[in-house]
Design an enzyme around this catalytic site. Structure first.
Site, PDB file in Angstrom:
ATOM      1  N   LYS A  96       0.828  -1.210   0.000  1.00  0.00           N
ATOM      2  CA  LYS A  96       0.000   0.000   0.000  1.00  0.00           C
ATOM      3  C   LYS A  96       0.862   1.259   0.000  1.00  0.00           C
ATOM      4  O   LYS A  96       0.617   2.197  -0.770  1.00  0.00           O
ATOM      5  CB  LYS A  96      -0.891  -0.025   1.252  1.00  0.00           C
ATOM      6  N   LYS A 108       2.430  -3.862  10.879  1.00  0.00           N
ATOM      7  CA  LYS A 108       1.084  -3.865  11.482  1.00  0.00           C
ATOM      8  C   LYS A 108       1.194  -4.403  12.899  1.00  0.00           C
ATOM      9  O   LYS A 108       2.113  -5.174  13.204  1.00  0.00           O
ATOM     10  CB  LYS A 108       0.145  -4.773  10.679  1.00  0.00           C
ATOM     11  N   THR A 192      -9.024   8.243   5.060  1.00  0.00           N
ATOM     12  CA  THR A 192      -9.195   6.958   4.378  1.00  0.00           C
ATOM     13  C   THR A 192     -10.462   6.995   3.515  1.00  0.00           C
ATOM     14  O   THR A 192     -10.444   6.591   2.346  1.00  0.00           O
ATOM     15  CB  THR A 192      -9.266   5.786   5.387  1.00  0.00           C
ATOM     16  N   GLY A 219     -20.024  -1.562   7.015  1.00  0.00           N
ATOM     17  CA  GLY A 219     -19.132  -1.052   8.072  1.00  0.00           C
ATOM     18  C   GLY A 219     -19.559   0.324   8.505  1.00  0.00           C
ATOM     19  O   GLY A 219     -19.858   1.187   7.683  1.00  0.00           O
ATOM     20  N   GLY A 221     -17.714   1.958  11.097  1.00  0.00           N
ATOM     21  CA  GLY A 221     -16.606   2.501  11.890  1.00  0.00           C
ATOM     22  C   GLY A 221     -16.141   3.805  11.259  1.00  0.00           C
ATOM     23  O   GLY A 221     -16.846   4.389  10.423  1.00  0.00           O
ATOM     24  N   GLY A 224     -16.079   3.497   7.300  1.00  0.00           N
ATOM     25  CA  GLY A 224     -17.401   3.377   6.694  1.00  0.00           C
ATOM     26  C   GLY A 224     -18.176   4.683   6.751  1.00  0.00           C
ATOM     27  O   GLY A 224     -18.750   5.133   5.751  1.00  0.00           O
ATOM     28  N   SER A 350      -1.266   9.851   7.248  1.00  0.00           N
ATOM     29  CA  SER A 350      -0.386   9.483   8.366  1.00  0.00           C
ATOM     30  C   SER A 350       1.053   9.911   8.046  1.00  0.00           C
ATOM     31  O   SER A 350       1.772  10.431   8.901  1.00  0.00           O
ATOM     32  CB  SER A 350      -0.388   7.973   8.594  1.00  0.00           C
TER      33      SER A 350
END
Ligand code: GLU
Length: 412
Positions: A96, A108, A192, A219, A221, A224, A350
């Site tokens: 990514k 991660k 995002t 989703g 969250g 979403g 980020s």
């Protein structure tokens, strides 16, 4: 959501890698190196619970590859989180960051925990405990974590604070996704979702979709909700959306802001005015222009891929479609805009946050989005070009873009 762990996500990542090597020749040594993380670390985190008892949690950090820059990637709190999931997510982060064209590698982290079962004090102790065990390997030039599923700016603030206490590192650049008043970047929360919209918009005509699409989102969250808002603000309609308990449908379009307030009060989406209830299974199979899975891995599999009625799919979750389902969708002519491209807006902002912290600067939201848009457009069009050139899907197009960038830097 229910069938999250039927398939090992790391095996899915490796199957994707194998498929790409069938259509483009990469050095065997290079591919062998990409099949292993640089290191995967498991830790135990003892937490003194509110009732005085002690509970030990299992935590992880996988540092997959740092060819392009410091390891970068979020920390997931989930009851089903385990090492193979974290490894897969770290592999995808590597690709990514390369697709997005940012100088970051892939990593991660995670903890096996249902954060809803902890009090705030316990959650804070657990988060600080993760940092205490891993402080040695973290740092702005080494490994830079961020939020992921169930981790919030507040959690990042605790972690950044713990890290600063242990190391006396003062830039704040070791964690991204921090609150605005604690060194966070403007725009990180919505990045995002908005980045996903930019990617879609860049490809919209090429995949034959109109300016007014009917969207279905899985989703509710951060991702979403934000992606739903971004599409609505740009003239599209969200006709169905779900959380882990189930979804709702309204052909006239849903008001996401009101729905958010409703969920806060009632604990679920069910019963929202003017809507009808759907299961998550029905939601995925709803007729629409664009389906956006924005929850977990493995929600579109061999079992339901044939039943998908969307004209296109935008993967905002990581790994929501299995490699077998990808093949089925490709044959059905449903374009899938892959996760490592579609959700790369989050890690790109980020990276902006990290950069601002190191330079001691603060950029406005407008500046952040003005920098984000051309990067998303560039990554999208390069992915599309690869897919055309190799007569393949966008997933392989994005993998080729990432693998070329990483292998070149590695000297293969
Ligand atoms: N967890 C996010 C992702 O999967 C963001 C990672 C980051 O900002 O470092 O892309």
């Amino acid at each position: 959501m229910d069938n999250k762990n039927i398939q090992n996500p790391f095996q899915n990542g490796m199957a994707q890698l194998d498929k790409v090597t069938k259509i483009k020749d990469f050095s065997k040594e290079f591919i062998a190196r990409l099949r292993q993380p640089d290191r995967d670390i498991r830790i135990s985190i003892p937490v003194k619970m509110d009732d005085g008892s002690m509970k030990i949690f299992e935590g992880y950090r996988v540092e997959y590859n740092n060819t392009l820059g410091p390891y970068k990637g979020g920390i997931r709190y989930h009851k089903d989180t385990e090492i193979n999931e974290v490894k897969a997510l770290a592999f995808w982060m590597t690709l990514k960051c390369a697709v997005a064209g940012i100088p970051m590698g892939g990593g991660k982290g995670g903890i096996t925990v249902d954060p809803k079962e902890l009090s705030k004090t316990e959650l804070e102790k657990l988060s600080r405990g993760w940092v205490q065990k891993l402080a040695d390997i973290l740092g702005p030039k080494k490994d830079v974590p961020a939020p992921d599923v169930n981790t919030t700016p507040e959690i990042m603030a605790w972690m950044a604070n713990e890290y600063a206490k242990i190391t006396e590192e003062e830039t704040g650049a070791t964690f991204t996704g921090k609150p605005l008043d604690k060194g966070g970047s403007a725009g990180r929360g919505s990045a995002t979702g908005l980045g996903g919209f930019y990617v879609f918009n860049s490809l919209r005509k090429q995949i034959g979709l109109s300016e007014k699409c009917k969207i279905v989102v899985q989703g509710f969250g951060n991702v979403g909700v934000n992606v739903a808002q971004s599409f609505i603000e740009n003239g599209h309609k969200v006709i169905a959306i779900s959380d882990s308990k189930g979804g709702i449908y309204n052909a006239d379009g849903l008001d996401i802001e009101k729905l958010g307030e409703y969920k806060k009060k009632n604990g679920s989406l069910s019963g929202f005015a003017g809507s009808k209830n759907l299961t998550n299974k029905e939601l995925l199979e709803t007729e629409c222009d664009l389906l956006i899975p924005a929850a977990f891995e493995n929600v579109i599999t061999e079992a339901n891929a044939e039943k998908i009625k969307a004209k296109a799919i935008l993967e905002l979750a990581n790994g929501p479609i299995t490699p077998e389902a990808d093949e089925i969708l490709f044959k059905k002519g449903i374009p899938v805009i892959p996760d490592i491209l579609a959700n790369s807006g989050g890690v790109t902002v980020s990276y902006f946050e990290w950069d601002q912290n190191l330079r001691e600067e603060h950029w406005s939201e407008k500046e952040v989005f003005e920098k984000l848009l051309p990067m998303m457009n560039d990554a999208t069009q390069k992915t599309f070009k690869n897919a055309k050139e190799y007569s393949t899907d966008l997933i392989r197009g994005a993998f080729i873009l990432a693998l070329e960038r990483i292998s070149e830097k590695m000297g293969y």
